[in-house]
Design an enzyme around this catalytic site. Structure first.
Site, mmCIF file in Angstrom:
data_model
loop_
_atom_site.group_PDB
_atom_site.id
_atom_site.type_symbol
_atom_site.label_atom_id
_atom_site.label_comp_id
_atom_site.label_asym_id
_atom_site.label_seq_id
_atom_site.Cartn_x
_atom_site.Cartn_y
_atom_site.Cartn_z
ATOM 1 N N CYS A 1 -18.041 -1.612 -17.631
ATOM 2 C CA CYS A 1 -18.233 -1.302 -16.216
ATOM 3 C C CYS A 1 -19.483 -1.985 -15.662
ATOM 4 O O CYS A 1 -20.568 -1.894 -16.253
ATOM 5 C CB CYS A 1 -18.347 0.202 -16.032
ATOM 6 S SG CYS A 1 -18.573 0.687 -14.309
ATOM 7 N N CYS B 1 -12.488 2.393 -15.123
ATOM 8 C CA CYS B 1 -12.859 3.802 -14.959
ATOM 9 C C CYS B 1 -11.597 4.659 -14.913
ATOM 10 O O CYS B 1 -11.312 5.340 -13.926
ATOM 11 C CB CYS B 1 -13.688 3.969 -13.688
ATOM 12 S SG CYS B 1 -14.552 5.549 -13.565
ATOM 13 N N GLU C 1 0.823 -1.205 0.000
ATOM 14 C CA GLU C 1 0.000 0.000 0.000
ATOM 15 C C GLU C 1 0.861 1.261 0.000
ATOM 16 O O GLU C 1 0.540 2.241 -0.675
ATOM 17 C CB GLU C 1 -0.938 -0.005 1.210
ATOM 18 C CG GLU C 1 -2.105 -0.961 1.088
ATOM 19 C CD GLU C 1 -2.994 -0.636 -0.097
ATOM 20 O OE1 GLU C 1 -3.375 0.539 -0.261
ATOM 21 O OE2 GLU C 1 -3.309 -1.554 -0.881
ATOM 22 N N CYS D 1 -24.760 5.000 -13.481
ATOM 23 C CA CYS D 1 -23.657 5.960 -13.347
ATOM 24 C C CYS D 1 -24.157 7.341 -13.772
ATOM 25 O O CYS D 1 -24.562 7.546 -14.917
ATOM 26 C CB CYS D 1 -22.471 5.533 -14.212
ATOM 27 S SG CYS D 1 -21.111 6.732 -14.212
#
Length: 246
Positions: free
Chosen positions: A201, A191, A36, A207
Site C-alpha cells: 500500500c 486494501c 458504474e 495508516c
C-alpha cells in the site's frame, strides 16, 4: 516531509493501476455511466463480459433508450439486482428526452437520473468529464475508514458524514480521472476486505488502522438487531391418560 495522500496513490497508480478495462477505452459519458451502474455491488471480473456484450448491442445511449425493456433485461440476465437494469433503461430515456441525448456534467442533474446517487454521479463527473469530484463506493469507504481511522458502520449517519469529509478533503484538484480510478483499485486489489496487502500500500506509513492494529475492525460492521424475547402460555388437560390441548 511526507508527500500528500493523493500524490502517493497517484504514483502507485502510474505503476500498478488498472488501465486496460474495457470502459477505460474510447471513454464516453455513456460508457462510464454504464460501467458504474454495472459495477454497483458486482466484481469487475464479472462485469467485463456483460459490458462488452451490452455495448455491442447498445453502442449509444440512444440505442439503449429505443430498446424494449425486455431486450435490456435479457442482456442483463445473470448480473443480478435487476432494478439496476430497469433504472438503466429509464435513465437512458431521460437523457434522450430531457438532455438531447447528451449526459449532463453537473452533480445535481446527474443525481436526477434513476439509479444514480451521489457517489456514482461524482464518478461520472471525474471519469468522463475529468472534474474533481469525491467518490465513496464500498472500496473507497474501506480504504478511508482504515487510513483515517474512522470507526463505525458506514451505514450510520455520523460515520458516513466523516467518510465523505475525508473523501472530499483528500481529492486533488488535478488528475481527477486517475485519482478516482486508483481509489477504486486500491480497495479492490490492495486494501481488500480480508487479508489486505498492507506491504504494497502506498499510504501504509500513516495508516491509522495499521498503526493501531485494528485493520480487521475497520470499517465497522452493521450492528446486529437485538432479537425480542417473547413468551407464551398454553393450556393443556390430562384426562384418562389422554392429553387435551386448546
Amino acid at each position: 516531509m511526507q508527500t500528500s495522500f493523493s500524490a502517493r496513490v497517484l504514483a502507485w497508480y502510474d505503476q500498478h493501476g488498472r488501465k486496460d478495462l474495457p470502459w477505460q477505452q474510447a471513454i464516453t459519458p455513456y460508457r462510464v455511466w454504464l460501467s458504474e451502474i454495472m459495477l454497483q455491488q458486482t466484481q469487475v471480473t464479472t462485469v467485463i463480459d456483460y459490458f462488452t456484450r451490452f455495448t455491442a448491442r447498445f453502442p449509444t445511449v440512444q440505442d439503449l433508450a429505443n430498446a424494449d425493456l425486455e431486450q435490456v433485461l435479457a442482456l442483463w440476465a445473470g448480473l443480478g439486482y435487476y432494478s439496476r437494469a430497469k433504472n438503466l433503461h429509464r435513465a437512458a430515456i431521460m437523457v434522450c428526452q430531457e438532455f438531447a441525448g447528451e449526459f449532463p456534467s453537473e452533480q445535481a442533474e446527474l443525481e436526477r437520473l434513476p439509479g444514480v446517487g451521489r457517489s456514482t454521479a461524482a464518478a461520472i463527473r471525474s471519469l468522463a468529464f475529468q472534474q474533481p469530484a469525491a467518490i465513496l463506493d464500498g472500496n473507497v469507504k474501506r480504504v478511508l475508514a482504515r487510513h483515517q481511522g474512522i470507526a463505525g458502520w458506514p451505514g450510520q449517519t455520523q460515520t458516513l458524514k466523516a467518510l465523505w469529509q475525508a473523501a472530499e478533503s483528500l481529492t486533488p484538484s488535478s488528475r481527477s480521472r486517475a485519482y478516482t480510478q486508483v481509489m477504486m483499485d486500491l480497495g479492490a486489489t490492495v486494501c481488500t476486505r480480508s487479508r489486505p496487502k498492507c506491504a504494497l500500500c502506498p499510504v501504509q506509513h500513516d495508516c491509522i488502522a495499521l498503526a493501531d492494529d485494528v485493520i480487521d475492525q475497520l470499517p465497522g460492521k452493521k450492528p446486529k438487531k437485538t432479537l425480542p424475547v417473547k413468551t407464551t402460555q398454553m393450556l393443556y388437560i390430562e384426562y384418562q391418560s389422554a392429553l387435551w390441548l386448546e
